[in-house]
Write a protein that holds these residues in place. Structure first.
Motif, mmCIF file in Angstrom:
data_model
loop_
_atom_site.group_PDB
_atom_site.id
_atom_site.type_symbol
_atom_site.label_atom_id
_atom_site.label_comp_id
_atom_site.label_asym_id
_atom_site.label_seq_id
_atom_site.Cartn_x
_atom_site.Cartn_y
_atom_site.Cartn_z
ATOM 1 N N LEU A 168 7.693 34.340 -52.251
ATOM 2 C CA LEU A 168 8.353 33.225 -51.586
ATOM 3 C C LEU A 168 8.787 33.704 -50.207
ATOM 4 O O LEU A 168 9.352 34.790 -50.065
ATOM 5 C CB LEU A 168 9.549 32.743 -52.394
ATOM 6 N N THR A 169 8.530 32.903 -49.173
ATOM 7 C CA THR A 169 8.713 33.355 -47.805
ATOM 8 C C THR A 169 9.901 32.732 -47.085
ATOM 9 O O THR A 169 10.404 33.296 -46.114
ATOM 10 C CB THR A 169 7.448 33.052 -46.980
ATOM 11 N N ALA A 170 10.362 31.540 -47.517
ATOM 12 C CA ALA A 170 11.438 30.863 -46.792
ATOM 13 C C ALA A 170 12.092 29.824 -47.686
ATOM 14 O O ALA A 170 11.488 29.343 -48.653
ATOM 15 C CB ALA A 170 10.892 30.198 -45.527
ATOM 16 N N LEU A 171 13.334 29.460 -47.350
ATOM 17 C CA LEU A 171 14.031 28.396 -48.065
ATOM 18 C C LEU A 171 14.898 27.614 -47.097
ATOM 19 O O LEU A 171 15.250 28.099 -46.017
ATOM 20 C CB LEU A 171 14.883 28.948 -49.207
ATOM 21 N N HIS A 172 15.241 26.384 -47.498
ATOM 22 C CA HIS A 172 16.167 25.570 -46.712
ATOM 23 C C HIS A 172 16.866 24.564 -47.620
ATOM 24 O O HIS A 172 16.216 23.815 -48.333
ATOM 25 C CB HIS A 172 15.450 24.820 -45.593
ATOM 26 N N PHE A 173 18.212 24.602 -47.586
ATOM 27 C CA PHE A 173 19.041 23.634 -48.289
ATOM 28 C C PHE A 173 19.658 22.691 -47.269
ATOM 29 O O PHE A 173 20.140 23.125 -46.217
ATOM 30 C CB PHE A 173 20.153 24.331 -49.080
ATOM 31 N N VAL A 174 19.681 21.387 -47.598
ATOM 32 C CA VAL A 174 20.304 20.410 -46.705
ATOM 33 C C VAL A 174 21.774 20.193 -47.058
ATOM 34 O O VAL A 174 22.547 19.675 -46.244
ATOM 35 C CB VAL A 174 19.562 19.064 -46.740
ATOM 36 N N ASP A 175 22.166 20.571 -48.276
ATOM 37 C CA ASP A 175 23.557 20.473 -48.712
ATOM 38 C C ASP A 175 23.743 21.420 -49.887
ATOM 39 O O ASP A 175 22.902 22.301 -50.114
ATOM 40 C CB ASP A 175 23.927 19.024 -49.079
ATOM 41 N N GLU A 176 24.802 21.267 -50.654
ATOM 42 C CA GLU A 176 25.086 22.208 -51.735
ATOM 43 C C GLU A 176 24.207 21.995 -52.966
ATOM 44 O O GLU A 176 24.265 22.780 -53.911
ATOM 45 C CB GLU A 176 26.565 22.121 -52.127
#
Length: 373
Positions: free
Chosen positions: A82-90
């Motif tokens: 896995l190379t990247a992640l992004h959360f928009v909220d909790e």
């Protein structure tokens, strides 16, 4: 035969995690193994999500560290880098990686499900390319002397052949970054010019064909800005910008000869670009113009974070951590083991989480404070 050095693939070599040629589909179907040594395996990206730090890395590892320091490994349905992640909220977050995988979490990273993968991307690409051929054949028949249409049709035939070869090869398109504007709309980018867009939280994805990238250079980073514009950076120092949410794109701009790996917007609105050979550029006008920032090191830079006091940290090759109070003047700190560092984030109790080839390391702020000018 000319050999082409591709920095995005060089980074994977650095981690010792180049995609395996054998049985790629198995990795998409095999859950990540739970192991007490996951925190010592390579980790590639991290984000503070509520009171937890979420980290991703090799073999489908997703780690969560709470404010008290307890580490746990999430259940993940794939066993690949896995190379990247992004959360928009909790709650809502996405992670991407090899074999074109896109994962989604609706519980802050505790559990994950697969939304898309390289097999689906291959079919998506083939459907798009065949539709382009049909559209251009019709247009070319109506205007047989139009040389631009004829050239576009030749390119579309090539795209069909390429897409068919991709389908036969299996899920072979690594995704390298992900960014969501909200819980519904987001983008992923990756190797060989791949960019996908969703408007329904990842339930379906569309190939973005309007970004001009005929050389199919790798797209390493994607970031949306407060004014609604979208930036994509990658191989060859190219920066692509859209002012209408990805519907159309300005011609790609070569800001530097160095490949760019990371986009970051600071609390004062400035945008930073960093990458190969110690490249660091800053924009004070939301990416319209850029100025290079001199650094005390030419180490490749892979990750960045801004602390609550405004100081900036850049993580890179050879255990390099560059420290600045203002994003302009930097000093260098180097990890004793010189292992590549890919990301850094603040922790409670004046600690830092640093991730990279050797997994997770914890550093006290005092180690870095002496480096500040």
């Amino acid at each position: 035969m000319k050999l082409i050095f591709r920095p995005a693939l060089a980074l994977l070599c650095l981690l010792g995690t180049l995609p395996a040629a054998a049985e790629p589909t198995d990795r998409l179907e095999r859950p990540s193994r739970l192991t007490p040594r996951a925190a010592q395996a390579p980790l590639t990206d991290l984000q503070q999500v509520g009171d937890q730090l979420v980290m991703v890395g090799e073999s489908g590892h997703v780690l969560l560290r709470d404010a008290g320091g307890t580490l746990r490994q999430a259940q993940v349905p794939v066993d690949l880098l896995l190379t990247a992640l992004h959360f928009v909220d909790e709650r809502y977050g996405w992670a991407v990686g090899h074999d074109g995988v896109i994962l989604h979490s609706a519980d802050g990273g505790l559990s994950w499900r697969k939304q898309f993968d390289g097999l689906a991307i291959g079919k998506l690409m083939l459907d798009w390319a065949e539709a382009e051929v049909a559209r251009l054949e019709e247009a070319s028949a109506a205007a047989p002397d139009d040389e631009a249409l004829s050239a576009a049709l030749d390119n579309a035939y090539f795209a069909v052949d390429d897409a068919r070869a991709g389908v036969e090869a299996g899920p072979s398109r690594p995704l390298l970054d992900v960014w969501f504007r909200n819980a519904e709309e987001g983008w992923v980018v990756g190797a060989y010019g791949m960019i996908l867009h969703t408007t329904n939280g990842g339930q379906s994805w569309a190939f973005v064909s309007s970004l001009d990238n005929p050389e199919r250079l790798h797209l390493n980073a994607v970031l949306g800005l407060a004014d609604g514009s979208l930036l994509v950076a990658g191989e060859g120092g190219r920066l692509h910008r859209s002012n209408d949410g990805g519907q159309s794109w300005a011609a790609g701009e070569a800001l530097t000869d160095a490949s760019l790996y990371k986009l970051l917007q600071l609390s004062d609105g400035r945008v930073l670009l960093l990458g190969f050979g110690g490249a660091l550029l800053s924009s004070a006008d939301l990416g319209s113009t850029w100025q290079p920032i001199p650094l005390p090191s030419r180490a490749n830079l892979y990750g960045a974070s801004q602390l609550a006091d405004g100081s900036l940290l850049l993580a890179g090759q050879g255990g390099t951590l560059l420290v600045s109070p203002d994003g302009e003047r930097f000093r260098r700190w180097q990890a004793p083991n010189k292992a590549a560092l890919l990301g850094v984030a603040p922790l409670p109790a004046k600690q830092l989480a640093v991730i990279g080839r050797d997994g997770l390391q914890l550093l006290p702020h005092s180690v870095l404070e002496e480096q500040l000018p």
